[in-house]
Design a protein around this motif. Structure first.
Motif, PDB file in Angstrom:
ATOM      1  N   MET A 195       0.849  -1.194   0.000  1.00 31.62           N
ATOM      2  CA  MET A 195       0.000   0.000   0.000  1.00 31.62           C
ATOM      3  C   MET A 195       0.884   1.243   0.000  1.00 31.62           C
ATOM      4  N   THR A 196       0.448   2.269  -0.681  1.00 30.50           N
ATOM      5  CA  THR A 196       1.221   3.506  -0.756  1.00 30.50           C
ATOM      6  C   THR A 196       1.304   4.172   0.605  1.00 30.50           C
ATOM      7  N   VAL A 197       2.278   5.070   0.727  1.00 33.79           N
ATOM      8  CA  VAL A 197       2.456   5.811   1.965  1.00 33.79           C
ATOM      9  C   VAL A 197       1.244   6.704   2.207  1.00 33.79           C
ATOM     10  N   TRP A 198       0.812   6.771   3.471  1.00 38.09           N
ATOM     11  CA  TRP A 198      -0.303   7.647   3.836  1.00 38.09           C
ATOM     12  C   TRP A 198       0.194   8.701   4.799  1.00 38.09           C
ATOM     13  N   ASN A 199       0.034   9.942   4.429  1.00 38.99           N
ATOM     14  CA  ASN A 199       0.369  11.051   5.304  1.00 38.99           C
ATOM     15  C   ASN A 199      -0.917  11.603   5.888  1.00 38.99           C
ATOM     16  N   GLN A 200      -1.046  11.522   7.204  1.00 40.00           N
ATOM     17  CA  GLN A 200      -2.267  11.976   7.859  1.00 40.00           C
ATOM     18  C   GLN A 200      -2.492  13.458   7.601  1.00 40.00           C
ATOM     19  N   PRO A 201      -3.634  13.819   7.011  1.00 43.34           N
ATOM     20  CA  PRO A 201      -3.906  15.240   6.761  1.00 43.34           C
ATOM     21  C   PRO A 201      -4.247  15.984   8.048  1.00 43.34           C
ATOM     22  N   LYS A 202      -4.086  17.276   8.006  1.00 38.16           N
ATOM     23  CA  LYS A 202      -4.369  18.125   9.161  1.00 38.16           C
ATOM     24  C   LYS A 202      -5.837  18.011   9.552  1.00 38.16           C
ATOM     25  N   GLU A 203      -6.096  17.959  10.853  1.00 35.58           N
ATOM     26  CA  GLU A 203      -7.457  17.852  11.355  1.00 35.58           C
ATOM     27  C   GLU A 203      -8.357  18.964  10.832  1.00 35.58           C
ATOM     28  N   ASN A 204      -9.611  18.629  10.578  1.00 36.46           N
ATOM     29  CA  ASN A 204     -10.627  19.578  10.118  1.00 36.46           C
ATOM     30  C   ASN A 204     -10.294  20.216   8.772  1.00 36.46           C
ATOM     31  N   SER A 205      -9.340  19.629   8.044  1.00 33.07           N
ATOM     32  CA  SER A 205      -9.033  20.113   6.697  1.00 33.07           C
ATOM     33  C   SER A 205      -9.954  19.414   5.697  1.00 33.07           C
ATOM     34  N   ILE A 206     -10.020  19.960   4.495  1.00 35.34           N
ATOM     35  CA  ILE A 206     -10.814  19.319   3.445  1.00 35.34           C
ATOM     36  C   ILE A 206     -10.321  17.901   3.203  1.00 35.34           C
ATOM     37  N   ASP A 207      -9.001  17.728   3.082  1.00 37.86           N
ATOM     38  CA  ASP A 207      -8.447  16.396   2.817  1.00 37.86           C
ATOM     39  C   ASP A 207      -8.811  15.424   3.937  1.00 37.86           C
ATOM     40  N   ALA A 208      -8.725  15.885   5.193  1.00 39.00           N
ATOM     41  CA  ALA A 208      -9.048  15.014   6.323  1.00 39.00           C
ATOM     42  C   ALA A 208     -10.517  14.611   6.305  1.00 39.00           C
ATOM     43  N   LEU A 209     -11.398  15.556   6.030  1.00 34.28           N
ATOM     44  CA  LEU A 209     -12.832  15.277   6.066  1.00 34.28           C
ATOM     45  C   LEU A 209     -13.266  14.414   4.892  1.00 34.28           C
ATOM     46  N   LEU A 210     -12.651  14.615   3.732  1.00 30.41           N
ATOM     47  CA  LEU A 210     -12.926  13.733   2.602  1.00 30.41           C
ATOM     48  C   LEU A 210     -12.475  12.314   2.913  1.00 30.41           C
ATOM     49  N   HIS A 211     -11.299  12.192   3.503  1.00 30.84           N
ATOM     50  CA  HIS A 211     -10.783  10.863   3.829  1.00 30.84           C
ATOM     51  C   HIS A 211     -11.697  10.146   4.817  1.00 30.84           C
ATOM     52  N   GLY A 212     -12.064  10.838   5.892  1.00 36.76           N
ATOM     53  CA  GLY A 212     -12.902  10.211   6.900  1.00 36.76           C
ATOM     54  C   GLY A 212     -14.264   9.806   6.358  1.00 36.76           C
ATOM     55  N   MET A 213     -14.864  10.649   5.538  1.00 35.06           N
ATOM     56  CA  MET A 213     -16.182  10.333   4.998  1.00 35.06           C
ATOM     57  C   MET A 213     -16.128   9.118   4.071  1.00 35.06           C
ATOM     58  N   GLN A 214     -15.044   8.958   3.345  1.00 29.34           N
ATOM     59  CA  GLN A 214     -14.934   7.845   2.406  1.00 29.34           C
ATOM     60  C   GLN A 214     -14.393   6.580   3.068  1.00 29.34           C
ATOM     61  N   PHE A 215     -13.462   6.739   4.004  1.00 26.09           N
ATOM     62  CA  PHE A 215     -12.804   5.590   4.623  1.00 26.09           C
ATOM     63  C   PHE A 215     -13.664   4.956   5.708  1.00 26.09           C
ATOM     64  N   ALA A 216     -14.437   5.754   6.437  1.00 29.36           N
ATOM     65  CA  ALA A 216     -15.203   5.274   7.588  1.00 29.36           C
ATOM     66  C   ALA A 216     -16.699   5.484   7.358  1.00 29.36           C
ATOM     67  N   ASP A 217     -17.464   5.423   8.449  1.00 29.60           N
ATOM     68  CA  ASP A 217     -18.914   5.617   8.372  1.00 29.60           C
ATOM     69  C   ASP A 217     -19.312   7.080   8.469  1.00 29.60           C
ATOM     70  N   GLY A 218     -18.335   7.955   8.444  1.00 30.79           N
ATOM     71  CA  GLY A 218     -18.616   9.378   8.525  1.00 30.79           C
ATOM     72  C   GLY A 218     -17.532  10.088   9.300  1.00 30.79           C
ATOM     73  N   VAL A 219     -17.828  11.310   9.709  1.00 33.20           N
ATOM     74  CA  VAL A 219     -16.820  12.149  10.346  1.00 33.20           C
ATOM     75  C   VAL A 219     -17.425  12.943  11.490  1.00 33.20           C
ATOM     76  N   GLU A 220     -16.546  13.362  12.390  1.00 37.14           N
ATOM     77  CA  GLU A 220     -16.855  14.353  13.417  1.00 37.14           C
ATOM     78  C   GLU A 220     -16.029  15.583  13.093  1.00 37.14           C
ATOM     79  N   PHE A 221     -16.650  16.768  13.155  1.00 34.84           N
ATOM     80  CA  PHE A 221     -15.882  17.990  12.938  1.00 34.84           C
ATOM     81  C   PHE A 221     -16.507  19.137  13.714  1.00 34.84           C
ATOM     82  N   ASP A 222     -15.757  20.236  13.805  1.00 39.82           N
ATOM     83  CA  ASP A 222     -16.110  21.365  14.656  1.00 39.82           C
ATOM     84  C   ASP A 222     -16.518  22.576  13.825  1.00 39.82           C
TER      85      ASP A 222
END
Length: 368
Positions: free
Chosen positions: A1-28
């Motif tokens: 699997m390719t390298v994964w760099n954790q995106p900054k919290e509450n960023s667009i990249d982080a929220l897109l990842h969480g919504m697609q990878f899991a059952d959804g996201v929590e954000f502020d």
């Protein structure tokens, strides 16, 4: 699997990842000085100078954007995010943050009312499925204010109560008396009285020595303590944080919805050796796939998980009988109230609150 760099919290990249990878996201969400939403956890932007000048609520949207802070409109413009959210089975847990005292906003009720009206305005055009959004807040005013304005989204309080400013250790210290005095049974009764469909609480209420500091019988994630908990909540949702990997499978089996900081797609195995599946609610495994994943060698799991993700139906694609089978099994195991027909009918309108979910904390995990 390719390298994964954790995106900054509450960023667009982080929220897109969480919504697609899991059952959804929590954000502020916070309000800028010009009355628009920004997606940001902390009460101040980093830097020097007076706190009043660095308070989110005292700064305009354009200025906040220049600090790299995401706007809610920017998130809602991302079709991969909104398409997944609208499809059903995915949940966004949105925390309403209240201002730091330096912002000099004393009318907390008015601030929360403004947030509620604006959220309804922003999300109205998306016609989201039932039970796809839950609004959190540490503020004890969230329930009364929501009731007073007829807020269309369900709300719940985060427990224990933590004040909205200060370092993490200080917040926890100040929150200790509330933790000690608030039992799980008491919280369930309070939330039910206020019409809240779910609890959101720290894991310490249910795991570790801390759960014994309360009066009354302790609850747990296993055994008799779990049965007491599930009988007490009777189908009420239960969102828990943190969600350590070593407890993830047990917590999901217990019926909890997890707020997880472990969103690394390279993690395909849990510490107990079982396979990790990150979409138990929005793309549930069937028995055949669960067995395939659990019996596969660790080196094979990444490819199998990818194959499962491409072939298994999502929650919205499942047939009526399959959805019924899932919620009936959960309802029986977790002592939901009502009939099996009631649970099945509720599932057709959206995933029941009592069903366990895995959501990404601040998108792809806390990086603060």
């Amino acid at each position: 699997m390719t390298v994964w760099n954790q995106p900054k919290e509450n960023s667009i990249d982080a929220l897109l990842h969480g919504m697609q990878f899991a059952d959804g996201v929590e954000f502020d969400l916070r309000l800028s000085s010009d009355g628009d939403f920004v997606v940001y956890h902390n009460e101040l932007v980093p830097g020097e100078g007076p706190k009043s000048e660095r308070s989110i609520e005292r700064m305009g949207t354009d200025e906040l954007r220049s600090h790299g802070i995401v706007t809610f409109d920017g998130l809602l413009s991302q079709r991969p995010f909104t398409d997944a959210w609208q499809a059903g089975g995915k949940t966004a847990n949105i925390e309403f943050k209240v201002p730091h005292p330096a912002a000099q906003i004393d009318d907390v009720d008015g601030y929360l009312r403004a947030m509620m009206r604006l959220l309804e305005e922003k999300l109205g055009p998306f016609d989201l499925p039932d039970r796809s959004a839950l609004i959190y807040s540490f503020s004890p005013r969230i329930g009364p204010v929501a009731k007073s304005v007829g807020f269309e989204f369900p709300v719940t309080r985060l427990s224990p109560y933590l004040r909205p400013w200060g370092s993490k250790p200080i917040r926890r210290l100040v929150g200790t008396p509330n933790f000690i005095l608030s039992t799980v049974t008491g919280l369930i009764k309070q939330h039910r009285k206020e019409g809240m469909p779910a609890l959101a609480m720290a894991l310490q209420y249910l795991q570790g020595w801390e759960r014994f500091v309360h009066l009354g019988t302790p609850m747990a994630i296993r055994g008799g303590g779990l049965e007491r908990l599930n009988r007490a909540r009777a189908g009420m949702g239960l969102h828990v944080w943190p969600a350590p990997l070593e407890l993830e499978a047990s917590m999901l089996e217990a019926g909890f919805s997890l707020i997880s900081d472990n969103m690394d797609p390279r993690v395909v195995s849990l510490p107990d050796g079982g396979a990790r599946w990150s979409r138990p609610a929005s793309q549930p495994l069937d028995e055949e796939w669960r067995e395939r994943l659990d019996t596969a060698a660790d080196s094979e799991r990444a490819d199998l998980i990818k194959e499962a993700g491409e072939s298994l139906p999502t929650w919205s694609e499942l047939g009526v009988s399959r959805r019924r089978g899932i919620v009936v099994e959960q309802g029986r195991r977790m002592f939901w109230t009502g009939s099996e027909d009631k649970w099945a009918a509720e599932a057709e309108g959206g995933l029941p609150w009592g069903s366990p979910r895995l959501t990404g904390h601040r998108g792809a995990g806390d990086t603060d």
